[in-house]
Scaffold this motif. Sequence first.
Motif, PDB file in Angstrom:
ATOM      1  N   THR A 387     -42.517  17.874 -17.000  1.00 16.60           N
ATOM      2  CA  THR A 387     -42.931  17.878 -15.594  1.00 16.60           C
ATOM      3  C   THR A 387     -41.785  17.449 -14.689  1.00 16.60           C
ATOM      4  O   THR A 387     -41.554  18.038 -13.624  1.00 16.60           O
ATOM      5  CB  THR A 387     -44.144  16.951 -15.402  1.00 16.60           C
ATOM      6  N   GLY A 388     -41.054  16.415 -15.092  1.00 15.08           N
ATOM      7  CA  GLY A 388     -39.910  15.988 -14.296  1.00 15.08           C
ATOM      8  C   GLY A 388     -38.835  17.056 -14.203  1.00 15.08           C
ATOM      9  O   GLY A 388     -38.253  17.284 -13.124  1.00 15.08           O
ATOM     10  N   THR A 389     -38.561  17.738 -15.303  1.00 14.75           N
ATOM     11  CA  THR A 389     -37.580  18.817 -15.283  1.00 14.75           C
ATOM     12  C   THR A 389     -38.038  19.963 -14.387  1.00 14.75           C
ATOM     13  O   THR A 389     -37.239  20.565 -13.661  1.00 14.75           O
ATOM     14  CB  THR A 389     -37.332  19.337 -16.711  1.00 14.75           C
ATOM     15  N   LEU A 390     -39.329  20.272 -14.437  1.00 18.35           N
ATOM     16  CA  LEU A 390     -39.871  21.339 -13.600  1.00 18.35           C
ATOM     17  C   LEU A 390     -39.719  21.009 -12.122  1.00 18.35           C
ATOM     18  O   LEU A 390     -39.283  21.845 -11.318  1.00 18.35           O
ATOM     19  CB  LEU A 390     -41.345  21.558 -13.950  1.00 18.35           C
ATOM     20  N   VAL A 391     -40.063  19.788 -11.745  1.00 14.72           N
ATOM     21  CA  VAL A 391     -39.931  19.379 -10.339  1.00 14.72           C
ATOM     22  C   VAL A 391     -38.475  19.403  -9.905  1.00 14.72           C
ATOM     23  O   VAL A 391     -38.141  19.855  -8.792  1.00 14.72           O
ATOM     24  CB  VAL A 391     -40.546  17.980 -10.149  1.00 14.72           C
ATOM     25  N   LEU A 392     -37.578  18.945 -10.769  1.00 16.47           N
ATOM     26  CA  LEU A 392     -36.158  18.931 -10.423  1.00 16.47           C
ATOM     27  C   LEU A 392     -35.612  20.344 -10.235  1.00 16.47           C
ATOM     28  O   LEU A 392     -34.893  20.618  -9.263  1.00 16.47           O
ATOM     29  CB  LEU A 392     -35.378  18.204 -11.522  1.00 16.47           C
ATOM     30  N   CYS A 393     -35.944  21.261 -11.136  1.00 10.57           N
ATOM     31  CA  CYS A 393     -35.434  22.634 -11.029  1.00 10.57           C
ATOM     32  C   CYS A 393     -36.008  23.346  -9.813  1.00 10.57           C
ATOM     33  O   CYS A 393     -35.282  24.049  -9.092  1.00 10.57           O
ATOM     34  CB  CYS A 393     -35.759  23.405 -12.303  1.00 10.57           C
ATOM     35  N   LEU A 394     -37.307  23.188  -9.574  1.00 12.84           N
ATOM     36  CA  LEU A 394     -37.905  23.822  -8.405  1.00 12.84           C
ATOM     37  C   LEU A 394     -37.335  23.244  -7.112  1.00 12.84           C
ATOM     38  O   LEU A 394     -37.032  23.991  -6.163  1.00 12.84           O
ATOM     39  CB  LEU A 394     -39.425  23.654  -8.436  1.00 12.84           C
ATOM     40  N   GLY A 395     -37.166  21.918  -7.063  1.00  6.17           N
ATOM     41  CA  GLY A 395     -36.565  21.308  -5.875  1.00  6.17           C
ATOM     42  C   GLY A 395     -35.140  21.781  -5.654  1.00  6.17           C
ATOM     43  O   GLY A 395     -34.721  22.007  -4.504  1.00  6.17           O
ATOM     44  N   SER A 396     -34.383  21.943  -6.726  1.00  5.98           N
ATOM     45  CA  SER A 396     -33.015  22.437  -6.593  1.00  5.98           C
ATOM     46  C   SER A 396     -32.998  23.860  -6.043  1.00  5.98           C
ATOM     47  O   SER A 396     -32.173  24.201  -5.183  1.00  5.98           O
ATOM     48  CB  SER A 396     -32.303  22.385  -7.941  1.00  5.98           C
ATOM     49  N   TYR A 397     -33.918  24.699  -6.526  1.00  3.43           N
ATOM     50  CA  TYR A 397     -33.948  26.074  -6.024  1.00  3.43           C
ATOM     51  C   TYR A 397     -34.308  26.111  -4.539  1.00  3.43           C
ATOM     52  O   TYR A 397     -33.697  26.858  -3.761  1.00  3.43           O
ATOM     53  CB  TYR A 397     -34.956  26.901  -6.821  1.00  3.43           C
ATOM     54  N   LEU A 398     -35.310  25.335  -4.129  1.00  7.54           N
ATOM     55  CA  LEU A 398     -35.694  25.336  -2.718  1.00  7.54           C
ATOM     56  C   LEU A 398     -34.573  24.793  -1.833  1.00  7.54           C
ATOM     57  O   LEU A 398     -34.387  25.245  -0.694  1.00  7.54           O
ATOM     58  CB  LEU A 398     -36.973  24.517  -2.529  1.00  7.54           C
ATOM     59  N   THR A 399     -33.800  23.846  -2.352  1.00  5.37           N
ATOM     60  CA  THR A 399     -32.652  23.357  -1.598  1.00  5.37           C
ATOM     61  C   THR A 399     -31.606  24.448  -1.409  1.00  5.37           C
ATOM     62  O   THR A 399     -31.067  24.644  -0.310  1.00  5.37           O
ATOM     63  CB  THR A 399     -32.033  22.145  -2.312  1.00  5.37           C
ATOM     64  N   VAL A 400     -31.331  25.173  -2.491  1.00  9.20           N
ATOM     65  CA  VAL A 400     -30.374  26.279  -2.400  1.00  9.20           C
ATOM     66  C   VAL A 400     -30.870  27.340  -1.432  1.00  9.20           C
ATOM     67  O   VAL A 400     -30.098  27.879  -0.613  1.00  9.20           O
ATOM     68  CB  VAL A 400     -30.126  26.879  -3.797  1.00  9.20           C
ATOM     69  N   LEU A 401     -32.156  27.661  -1.492  1.00  7.96           N
ATOM     70  CA  LEU A 401     -32.719  28.668  -0.592  1.00  7.96           C
ATOM     71  C   LEU A 401     -32.627  28.231   0.863  1.00  7.96           C
ATOM     72  O   LEU A 401     -32.316  29.046   1.751  1.00  7.96           O
ATOM     73  CB  LEU A 401     -34.177  28.942  -0.978  1.00  7.96           C
ATOM     74  N   THR A 402     -32.864  26.960   1.132  1.00 11.39           N
ATOM     75  CA  THR A 402     -32.750  26.456   2.499  1.00 11.39           C
ATOM     76  C   THR A 402     -31.319  26.569   3.011  1.00 11.39           C
ATOM     77  O   THR A 402     -31.079  27.015   4.147  1.00 11.39           O
ATOM     78  CB  THR A 402     -33.218  24.996   2.550  1.00 11.39           C
ATOM     79  N   VAL A 403     -30.358  26.180   2.187  1.00  7.25           N
ATOM     80  CA  VAL A 403     -28.949  26.266   2.589  1.00  7.25           C
ATOM     81  C   VAL A 403     -28.549  27.716   2.850  1.00  7.25           C
ATOM     82  O   VAL A 403     -27.877  28.037   3.839  1.00  7.25           O
ATOM     83  CB  VAL A 403     -28.053  25.625   1.514  1.00  7.25           C
ATOM     84  N   LEU A 404     -28.968  28.616   1.969  1.00  2.81           N
ATOM     85  CA  LEU A 404     -28.635  30.029   2.149  1.00  2.81           C
ATOM     86  C   LEU A 404     -29.255  30.586   3.427  1.00  2.81           C
ATOM     87  O   LEU A 404     -28.614  31.362   4.148  1.00  2.81           O
ATOM     88  CB  LEU A 404     -29.102  30.838   0.945  1.00  2.81           C
ATOM     89  N   ALA A 405     -30.497  30.207   3.716  1.00  4.60           N
ATOM     90  CA  ALA A 405     -31.145  30.687   4.940  1.00  4.60           C
ATOM     91  C   ALA A 405     -30.402  30.212   6.178  1.00  4.60           C
ATOM     92  O   ALA A 405     -30.199  30.978   7.133  1.00  4.60           O
ATOM     93  CB  ALA A 405     -32.600  30.217   4.977  1.00  4.60           C
ATOM     94  N   LEU A 406     -29.967  28.953   6.161  1.00  2.63           N
ATOM     95  CA  LEU A 406     -29.227  28.430   7.321  1.00  2.63           C
ATOM     96  C   LEU A 406     -27.867  29.099   7.460  1.00  2.63           C
ATOM     97  O   LEU A 406     -27.439  29.451   8.562  1.00  2.63           O
ATOM     98  CB  LEU A 406     -29.071  26.916   7.175  1.00  2.63           C
ATOM     99  N   VAL A 407     -27.169  29.312   6.345  1.00  3.98           N
ATOM    100  CA  VAL A 407     -25.847  29.943   6.397  1.00  3.98           C
ATOM    101  C   VAL A 407     -25.956  31.382   6.877  1.00  3.98           C
ATOM    102  O   VAL A 407     -25.167  31.832   7.718  1.00  3.98           O
ATOM    103  CB  VAL A 407     -25.177  29.866   5.015  1.00  3.98           C
ATOM    104  N   VAL A 408     -26.921  32.126   6.336  1.00  2.00           N
ATOM    105  CA  VAL A 408     -27.094  33.515   6.763  1.00  2.00           C
ATOM    106  C   VAL A 408     -27.435  33.586   8.241  1.00  2.00           C
ATOM    107  O   VAL A 408     -26.932  34.453   8.975  1.00  2.00           O
ATOM    108  CB  VAL A 408     -28.180  34.193   5.904  1.00  2.00           C
ATOM    109  N   THR A 409     -28.251  32.674   8.721  1.00  2.00           N
ATOM    110  CA  THR A 409     -28.617  32.674  10.137  1.00  2.00           C
ATOM    111  C   THR A 409     -27.407  32.383  11.023  1.00  2.00           C
ATOM    112  O   THR A 409     -27.230  32.999  12.082  1.00  2.00           O
ATOM    113  CB  THR A 409     -29.713  31.634  10.392  1.00  2.00           C
ATOM    114  N   LEU A 410     -26.545  31.463  10.580  1.00  3.72           N
ATOM    115  CA  LEU A 410     -25.367  31.130  11.367  1.00  3.72           C
ATOM    116  C   LEU A 410     -24.349  32.272  11.387  1.00  3.72           C
ATOM    117  O   LEU A 410     -23.676  32.495  12.404  1.00  3.72           O
ATOM    118  CB  LEU A 410     -24.714  29.854  10.827  1.00  3.72           C
TER     119      LEU A 410
END
Length: 492
Positions: A387-410
Amino acid sequence: MSGSLWLKPPKEGDTLPAIPRPRREDAPKDTHAPKGPDTESAPDPGPTPDPGPAPDPLDELAERLDGFVAAAVHPDEVAALLESDGMTDDHIRLTYGRADSFALAEDLYARVERRHPAPQAPPAGPRFGGLANCLLRGLVFALPGLAYVLAAPLLAGEHGRYGLPGGTVPLLAGAVTGWVWNQALSHRAYTWLGLGDRPAAARALLTGAPPGALAGTGVALAVAAPGEIPAAVFAAGQALYLAAATVLLVLGRERALLGALVPLAGAVPAFRWDLPDPLRTGLLLASLTATTVLAVLVLRPGLRRSAAGRGGPPRAASLPYGLFGLGSGLLVLHAGVGTTPVSGAGAVVALTLSMGPAEWLLHRFRGESLARLRTLTTAREFRRAATGTLVLCLGSYLTVLTVLALVVTLLWPGAPRPALPHLLALLLVGTALWLGLLLQAFGAVLGAATVCLLAAAAQTALPAAGPAATGGAAAVLAVLTCVLLVRPTAHR
């Protein structure tokens, strides 16, 4: 995006060891058999010594299965081994005095001390070598989007339908058809690769890719309005590209595909300057031709007569993967058309680029789970770690997606600042996609496909319910993931 965007190559699992059986002793001779006239009577051996108590058959079984039972983290693993060896409940009751395989497995699990093997040493080489390959795949997933930038002036129609720009309907219909077909085709080819038969995989791609291109072209032409013929022609090229790119990605030729997409880099100046139409057309045709030629070259092993000579996996087994491609593709499309054209295109680009890191994080979850399976001694500890690994991997992906969305928008010319509701909606789509991909990687593709299709249908019927439908899908997929993938037996 190619049809293999949502698919991960299957891995060959470990086979369960066979239960060694003790050899049967020779049957004792019948002392009451009739004797012939020439047969001499044997001397009396005297009284037979008492052999003592008979050995417990359960102790003998525990001794023979000691290595496997010692490494098990749950009695269900032992029960699976017993059932795979053909032990029926009747045999277990008569031989071991236990009700069924689960009761026998619990006794064996209690008798044998836990002795888990040490984790295997990590392979030599850079730790993030796999990440580089996944990022490369994410790049080749996103670069075809530049083709739409180049073709935009050529596809502009006078009147659109359903509130969309002119030419959008045939493009979307052809793309969705290609995603569904190529996703199912990728699964079948990956199954052949998992069986170690690369020529058969090439044969499957050679047989299935051309019909997929024809299907995408036919659907685009069928839904095109009279003023959308240029868009339908572009959709035909799009269908051919999806088929060729699927071939290259499944057979591991990402670098060759990246080279074929280099001409699309000419779209970068088109963001600020108007390019001549012949130049736009030439760049598009150059990339499409290079991709198609490369796909034909790598399919040469599939031309052998011996390729795919066996029956192979059933075709119906690939259908759920095609349905998952349909559901996930529609969710991505809704993320793109549910906002302004610029911000919607940025959301699709961010989601597409994020598929590279998403694939790497799927591998990381699998690797970490296998490592915990070798080091932890109880099922409860494994559930917590998984469960901890699942939360960590999903959180990492959402962080990457957020950064990519901001970079693409800029970086996108004229793009507005990202609004919080749009960003949250994008993260919900990303959550549903990543969890669906994870379930698909562990074989639970039918449940993931059903949830994504229901969410996409709800958004299509009622666009205002988009965030609620996507959020509900993400929640259901999260529950399915926690129920299915925190069990030790799911990783064996």
